[in-house]
Design a protein around this motif. Structure first.
Motif, short mmCIF file in Angstrom:
data_model
loop_
_atom_site.label_atom_id
_atom_site.label_comp_id
_atom_site.label_asym_id
_atom_site.label_seq_id
_atom_site.Cartn_x
_atom_site.Cartn_y
_atom_site.Cartn_z
N ARG A 206 -5.32 8.44 -37.75
CA ARG A 206 -4.08 7.96 -38.40
C ARG A 206 -3.04 8.17 -37.12
O ARG A 206 -2.42 8.57 -36.59
CB ARG A 206 -3.34 9.49 -39.39
CG ARG A 206 -2.63 8.84 -40.40
CD ARG A 206 -2.20 10.53 -41.07
NE ARG A 206 -1.79 11.40 -40.15
CZ ARG A 206 -1.05 12.70 -40.48
NH1 ARG A 206 -0.88 12.61 -41.33
NH2 ARG A 206 -0.86 12.58 -39.39
N ILE A 208 1.59 7.76 -36.62
CA ILE A 208 2.78 8.48 -36.89
C ILE A 208 4.18 6.91 -36.28
O ILE A 208 3.65 7.50 -34.72
CB ILE A 208 2.75 9.82 -36.12
CG1 ILE A 208 1.85 10.35 -37.27
CG2 ILE A 208 4.28 10.37 -36.70
CD1 ILE A 208 1.61 11.83 -36.95
N VAL A 236 1.57 7.61 -41.12
CA VAL A 236 3.25 7.85 -42.26
C VAL A 236 4.26 7.70 -41.05
O VAL A 236 4.42 7.55 -40.58
CB VAL A 236 3.04 9.51 -42.33
CG1 VAL A 236 2.08 10.12 -43.23
CG2 VAL A 236 2.93 9.88 -40.41
N ARG A 239 7.76 12.47 -38.40
CA ARG A 239 7.70 13.62 -38.06
C ARG A 239 8.42 14.39 -37.27
O ARG A 239 9.44 13.60 -36.22
CB ARG A 239 6.15 14.36 -38.21
CG ARG A 239 5.33 13.93 -36.16
CD ARG A 239 4.58 14.60 -36.15
NE ARG A 239 3.97 14.46 -34.47
CZ ARG A 239 2.72 14.54 -34.10
NH1 ARG A 239 1.56 15.30 -34.45
NH2 ARG A 239 3.25 14.34 -32.85
N GLN A 261 0.36 6.50 -46.26
CA GLN A 261 -0.43 8.45 -47.00
C GLN A 261 0.90 8.77 -48.03
O GLN A 261 1.88 8.04 -48.08
CB GLN A 261 -0.58 9.25 -45.88
CG GLN A 261 -1.01 8.90 -44.60
CD GLN A 261 -2.17 10.24 -44.23
OE1 GLN A 261 -1.26 11.62 -43.74
NE2 GLN A 261 -3.44 9.89 -44.34
N SER A 263 2.23 11.35 -48.91
CA SER A 263 3.53 12.23 -48.33
C SER A 263 4.31 11.04 -48.10
O SER A 263 5.44 12.17 -47.60
CB SER A 263 2.98 12.63 -47.81
OG SER A 263 2.32 12.29 -45.98
N GLU A 266 4.81 12.86 -42.03
CA GLU A 266 3.62 14.62 -41.77
C GLU A 266 5.28 15.56 -42.39
O GLU A 266 5.84 16.02 -42.06
CB GLU A 266 3.57 14.36 -40.36
CG GLU A 266 3.05 15.49 -39.93
CD GLU A 266 1.55 15.64 -40.39
OE1 GLU A 266 1.49 16.74 -41.19
OE2 GLU A 266 0.78 14.54 -40.72
N ARG A 268 3.75 18.82 -41.72
CA ARG A 268 3.45 20.21 -40.39
C ARG A 268 4.86 18.77 -39.10
O ARG A 268 4.04 18.17 -38.80
CB ARG A 268 2.33 19.64 -39.97
CG ARG A 268 1.15 20.30 -41.46
CD ARG A 268 -0.27 20.22 -40.67
NE ARG A 268 -0.34 18.69 -40.55
CZ ARG A 268 -1.66 18.17 -39.79
NH1 ARG A 268 -2.43 19.23 -40.05
NH2 ARG A 268 -1.96 17.40 -40.41
#
Length: 352
Positions: A206, A208, A236, A239, A261, A263, A266, A268
């Motif tokens: 995945r 980011i 995503v 983050r 995704q 969400s 991210e 977290r």
């Protein structure tokens, strides 16, 4: 009277030449490029130096294992012949891997302008172990502009490393996998293509896109009218890295929305849960609005939580217009002027 007119003409020509100074690089010669950058650094050591153009013809400028080639002068313009044909590349040793140790170019200058070229960091990403941080452009400078610039790498491709920095991308292209747009300051991306490479060589994993660490500026990363292209890799938007990261996506076109995704961001954080992550007007490749009415995200770190709505209203989105983000600087106007100057210089050079 004729003598006076001749003196005026000579004076005008002298001014025209000195305000459009240029250094021409030998095509495909990396040493010539390095010498040109060194000369420009010396010539434009003062922040008030006039604009100096380095013209770089099409060719591959292979810097080998060399890293952190520094642009320390001010008001320097690196202008290639074409984004696809002018390629500056380095290939750091895997053991030298790191966000602060691998950059193809390291900018320390103010008002640097980059146009019509590709920067490539060819570190062996898939055989680098747990991390493959390979930076194309590390920016410790301020007021940097990119026009028709392509950056090719995987992790940490572009690194804005000035807490007070301001930068602007227009019609450019950035490739990567992990946090491939990362760092501090305010950076405005307009009409850019963001390409997700494979996280793993055999597929899967995945990606980011962004990892901002906004600390001293107001806006963070703003993506306006950009396009996201996924190489069959889930992703995503962003983050949080640390501090109070800001990241806003406006009128984004996602060519493969099924890979975003649910969400969207991210949840977290790496060293923070303080996040201002926002989105408005997202579309698919056919121009259809695919923005959810609501996306309540909960960002977590060490048991702490921050729950927030990431979808903003049209009125809130309008706050992030370029004229508001950079009300004094206006890099879009500067870009139009510099692009015309660069085109004239390159055209004259190619006719020689």
């Amino acid at each position: 009277m004729k003598h006076l007119k001749l003196l005026i003409l000579i004076a005008w020509l002298t001014v025209a030449y000195t305000t459009k100074a240029q250094i021409v690089v030998e095509a495909g010669n990396a040493e010539s490029l390095l010498n040109a950058i060194e000369r420009a650094n010396l010539q434009n050591a003062d922040t008030l130096s006039e604009r100096l153009f380095i013209l770089i013809p099409d060719g591959v400028y292979d810097l080998g294992e060399r890293v952190l080639t520094s642009i320390s002068g001010h008001n320097i313009a690196l202008v290639g012949q074409s984004m696809e044909g002018t390629i500056i590349v380095n290939a750091p040793k895997v053991e030298n891997e790191g966000i602060s140790t691998t950059a193809t170019l390291l900018n320390r200058g103010h008002h640097t302008y980059v146009q019509d070229l590709t920067l490539k960091n060819a570190l062996d990403y898939y055989h680098s172990g747990a991390a493959g941080r390979a930076v194309c452009w590390q920016d410790k400078g301020d007021s940097t502009i990119f026009k028709h610039v392509r950056m090719l790498s995987y992790q940490d491709t572009y690194y804005s490393n000035n807490e007070h920095g301001h930068s602007y991308f227009e019609d450019s292209e950035i490739h990567g996998t992990v946090d491939f747009i990362c760092g501090a300051g305010d950076v405005f991306f307009y009409h850019c293509l963001l390409v997700m490479e494979k996280r793993r060589q055999n597929g899967g994993g995945r990606d980011i896109i962004a990892a901002p660490r906004t600390s001293k500026t107001d806006w963070g990363y703003v993506f306006s009218h950009c396009t996201i292209r996924s190489n069959n890799t889930d992703f995503v938007y962003a983050r949080g890295w640390r501090e109070q990261p800001h990241c806003t996506w406006l009128y984004t076109t996602i060519e493969q929305p099924e890979h975003l995704q649910s969400s969207r961001f991210e949840p977290r954080g790496m060293r923070t849960i303080q996040s201002r992550f926002q989105e408005y007007g997202t579309m698919d490749a056919h121009g259809r609005n695919i923005t959810p009415k609501s996306n309540v995200a909960t960002f977590t770190l060490n048991g702490e939580k921050n729950t927030t709505e990431t979808i903003i209203t049209k009125k809130e989105a309008e706050r992030y217009a370029l004229k508001n983000v950079y009300s004094q600087w206006r890099p879009d106007k500067k870009t139009r002027t510099l692009q015309k100057q660069s085109a004239r210089m390159m055209k004259r050079y190619l006719k020689l």
